[in-house]
Design an enzyme around this catalytic site. Structure first.
Site, PDB file in Angstrom:
ATOM      1  N   ASP A  64       0.846  -1.161  -0.006  1.00  7.01           N
ATOM      2  CA  ASP A  64       0.169   0.003  -0.075  1.00  7.01           C
ATOM      3  C   ASP A  64       0.721   1.250  -0.024  1.00  7.01           C
ATOM      4  O   ASP A  64       1.854   1.343   0.663  1.00  7.01           O
ATOM      5  CB  ASP A  64      -1.023   0.125   1.206  1.00  7.01           C
ATOM      6  CG  ASP A  64      -1.548  -1.154   1.657  1.00  7.01           C
ATOM      7  OD1 ASP A  64      -1.367  -1.995   0.923  1.00  7.01           O
ATOM      8  OD2 ASP A  64      -2.266  -1.214   2.893  1.00  7.01           O
ATOM      9  N   GLU A 247     -10.432  -2.385   4.530  1.00  3.12           N
ATOM     10  CA  GLU A 247      -9.112  -1.879   4.773  1.00  3.12           C
ATOM     11  C   GLU A 247      -9.112  -0.412   4.040  1.00  3.12           C
ATOM     12  O   GLU A 247      -9.726  -0.118   3.153  1.00  3.12           O
ATOM     13  CB  GLU A 247      -8.063  -2.703   3.880  1.00  3.12           C
ATOM     14  CG  GLU A 247      -8.101  -4.199   4.645  1.00  3.12           C
ATOM     15  CD  GLU A 247      -7.106  -5.222   4.097  1.00  3.12           C
ATOM     16  OE1 GLU A 247      -6.395  -5.906   4.923  1.00  3.12           O
ATOM     17  OE2 GLU A 247      -6.725  -5.164   2.920  1.00  3.12           O
TER      18      GLU A 247
HETATM   19  C1  FRU Z   1      -3.986  -3.716   2.738  1.00  2.68           C
HETATM   20  C2  FRU Z   1      -3.312  -3.983   4.004  1.00  2.68           C
HETATM   21  C3  FRU Z   1      -3.615  -3.241   5.322  1.00  2.68           C
HETATM   22  C4  FRU Z   1      -2.468  -3.302   6.200  1.00  2.68           C
HETATM   23  C5  FRU Z   1      -1.252  -3.453   5.131  1.00  2.68           C
HETATM   24  C6  FRU Z   1      -0.365  -4.550   5.705  1.00  2.68           C
HETATM   25  O1  FRU Z   1      -3.247  -4.168   1.509  1.00  2.68           O
HETATM   26  O2  FRU Z   1      -3.680  -5.393   4.274  1.00  2.68           O
HETATM   27  O3  FRU Z   1      -4.755  -3.454   5.583  1.00  2.68           O
HETATM   28  O4  FRU Z   1      -2.265  -2.151   6.954  1.00  2.68           O
HETATM   29  O5  FRU Z   1      -1.797  -3.924   4.059  1.00  2.68           O
HETATM   30  O6  FRU Z   1       0.760  -4.428   4.870  1.00  2.68           O
END
Ligand code: FRU
Length: 528
Positions: A64, A247
């Site tokens: 992300d 998320e």
């Molecule tokens: C989304 C996610 C978020 C989390 C991160 C962990 O892709 O699952 O919810 O904070 O990636 O790397």
């Protein structure tokens, strides 16, 4: 474009490790200086499938985008980063800066895991009034708000292993100090998925607002100082898609077209449960009164119907309040398996979001930032396209094609990219059946994970204009398609084993094609 030499990279890495080793609470207990093998960073961005004008880390795993914030002439891009492998692992925040969000300069890792956990996704703000007291009025701090993920807690089957923490920087993002009072939001909800805080300053109520996600809904908090937070409201149990965990939320106010009307948009990524499988981003349009978000509608809309635009959020503090979005160009279904060698994953091109209202319904449009146009050089511009002969593509996979298409229920538009190995990527608009499609099932390497080439990706499409514009931006391992000025968007990864060298544009009716432009796209990593 400034790039670090190997020696510079090592020096910087050592300085940043020393810096991290100095703060007691901030020390990453898992990374021992003696054990650290300093990886050689020597990419010249020419590896197979390496994107040439999309952001990628120099090496290793990325997911992300995090902490998107503009400050003192620089756009910061932090990102979920694992510096030791090309699969997901203990999360850090990687860091890059840019003046235009097209060309990027890599910076040392900004945040390392510590005894409170890995550093998961979150956001960053400029605390202009120094409400946190972490800087001064003369030198306001950049404050990052992120999720701590305590792996030991997760392994022990606890429910409170995700909490929220903050860190601050007084040198525009170069070095970071974790706040000694972390976590600032402990998890007393009994919900194990409790993460991805997005914070912004709310002008109306004069306070900080934080949105995070807790399994199947979003939670809204407020604060005067970024350190003490109180919970205000929840949204979403009864709204939207629930095929997976929510998320990476985002909340912002935006004008409706050129009118004086303003609405609030809530972005929520969800995995799995996206319309073409795996990860995707839905949104809701409504109002936010400083405490509670109310949606205009019970159902949701999807920001992008391709399979590879996930966890995207928008910039804080942009100079003219533009709403600029960047997403992670992958999908949890196969992110760990894509056939890249030294790094994994890229970001989408930066896109400006705008809101339109048509027949009483609100839609987000996504349009690539104008700054991207400086990468383009025109190859061909034609009034009426000759359908018989395909266009030769002689600049690798680095091209943009634009077609203006006269719509009518009986006409279809098809763009077919092919290479000498019979690999092909097909994009089609089929107004009679009210859909548009990307077929990547034979686009190149597809068998690294079964879901990658499972079926054709489609999105609903309704003819509303006499003419519709189609813009296809292709990089070595991605295609981004924008139709009708960004109202319809599809983003997909592709892995052709040879560059496509032909583009066939066709339609069921010759005169339905109005004009066609082909541009080559320059690399951001080399001076061409
Ligand atoms: C989304 C996610 C978020 C989390 C991160 C962990 O892709 O699952 O919810 O904070 O990636 O790397």
């Amino acid at each position: 474009m400034k790039q670090f030499t190997y020696l510079q990279a090592i020096i910087i890495l050592h300085i940043s490790l020393l810096f991290n080793a100095c703060g007691d609470k901030n020390t990453n207990k898992e990374e021992n200086l003696d054990d650290l093998v300093v990886a050689e960073i020597s990419t010249d961005y020419t590896e197979q499938f390496r994107p040439q004008f999309h952001f990628t880390p120099e090496e290793k795993w990325m997911n992300d985008p995090n902490g998107l914030v503009y400050h003192q002439g620089l756009y910061h891009l932090f990102y979920q980063y694992y510096p030791d492998d090309i699969v997901w692992g203990p999360m850090h925040w990687g860091h890059a800066i840019s003046k235009d969000m097209i060309s990027w300069e890599h910076k040392p890792i900004a945040l390392y895991p510590d005894e409170l956990g890995y550093i998961f996704s979150g956001s960053a703000v400029v605390d202009i009034d120094n409400t946190s007291g972490l800087g001064t009025l003369e030198n306001p701090p950049l404050v990052a708000i992120f999720t701590y993920h305590l792996i030991e807690g997760e392994k022990a089957g606890k429910l409170d292993f995700q909490t929220q923490g903050i860190a601050y920087s007084l040198d525009n993002g170069d070095t970071w100090t974790k706040y000694e009072g972390n976590p600032v939001i402990p998890n007393d909800t009994g919900i194990k998925d409790f993460r991805d805080p997005k914070v912004y300053w709310d002008e109306e109520t004069n306070q900080w607002i934080l949105i995070l996600v807790a399994g199947d809904h979003a939670k809204f908090y407020k604060s005067d100082d970024l350190k003490e937070w109180s919970h205000m409201s929840d949204f979403g149990k009864e709204h939207g898609a629930h095929g997976g965990v929510w998320e990476c939320p985002d909340l912002f106010q935006i004008k409706v077209g050129e009118t004086d009307e303003e609405k609030w948009v809530l972005l929520i990524s969800i995995n799995p449960g996206a319309p073409n499988g795996g990860s995707g981003t839905q949104y809701f349009v409504g109002d936010f009164d400083g405490k509670k978000f109310t949606a205009e509608h019970k159902d949701h809309k999807w920001l992008d119907w391709g399979t590879d635009n996930y966890a995207g959020v928008t910039y804080n503090n942009t100079p003219n309040n533009e709403r600029i979005f960047i997403g992670w160009m992958s999908n949890w279904n196969y992110a760990r398996n894509t056939p890249t060698s030294t790094w994994r994953s890229a970001m989408t091109l930066p896109r400006e979001l705008s809101l339109i209202k048509e027949n009483g319904h609100y839609f987000l449009r996504s349009n690539v930032l104008e700054a991207f146009n400086k990468q383009l050089s025109k190859v061909s511009e034609q009034e009426i396209v000759s359908l018989e002969s395909p266009f030769e593509l002689d600049h690798g996979n680095f091209n943009q094609s634009e077609v203006t298409f006269k719509t009518n229920l009986s006409k279809q538009l098809k763009l077919e990219f092919t290479n000498n190995k019979n690999e092909k990527l097909v994009f089609e608009i089929d107004p009679a059946n009210q859909k548009m499609m990307i077929d990547r099932t034979a686009s190149g390497m597809v068998d690294f994970e079964p879901s990658f080439a499972k079926g054709i990706h489609s999105m609903p499409y309704i003819v509303s204009n006499k003419e519709v514009d189609v813009r296809v931006i292709m990089d070595w391992s991605s295609v981004e398609i924008f139709v009708d000025n960004g109202k319809y968007v599809m983003t997909d990864q592709i892995f052709p084993t040879e560059f496509y060298n032909n583009l066939q544009v066709s339609s069921t009716n010759k005169i339905s094609l109005k004009n066609f432009n082909l541009n080559n796209i320059k690399s951001i990593w080399k001076d061409e």
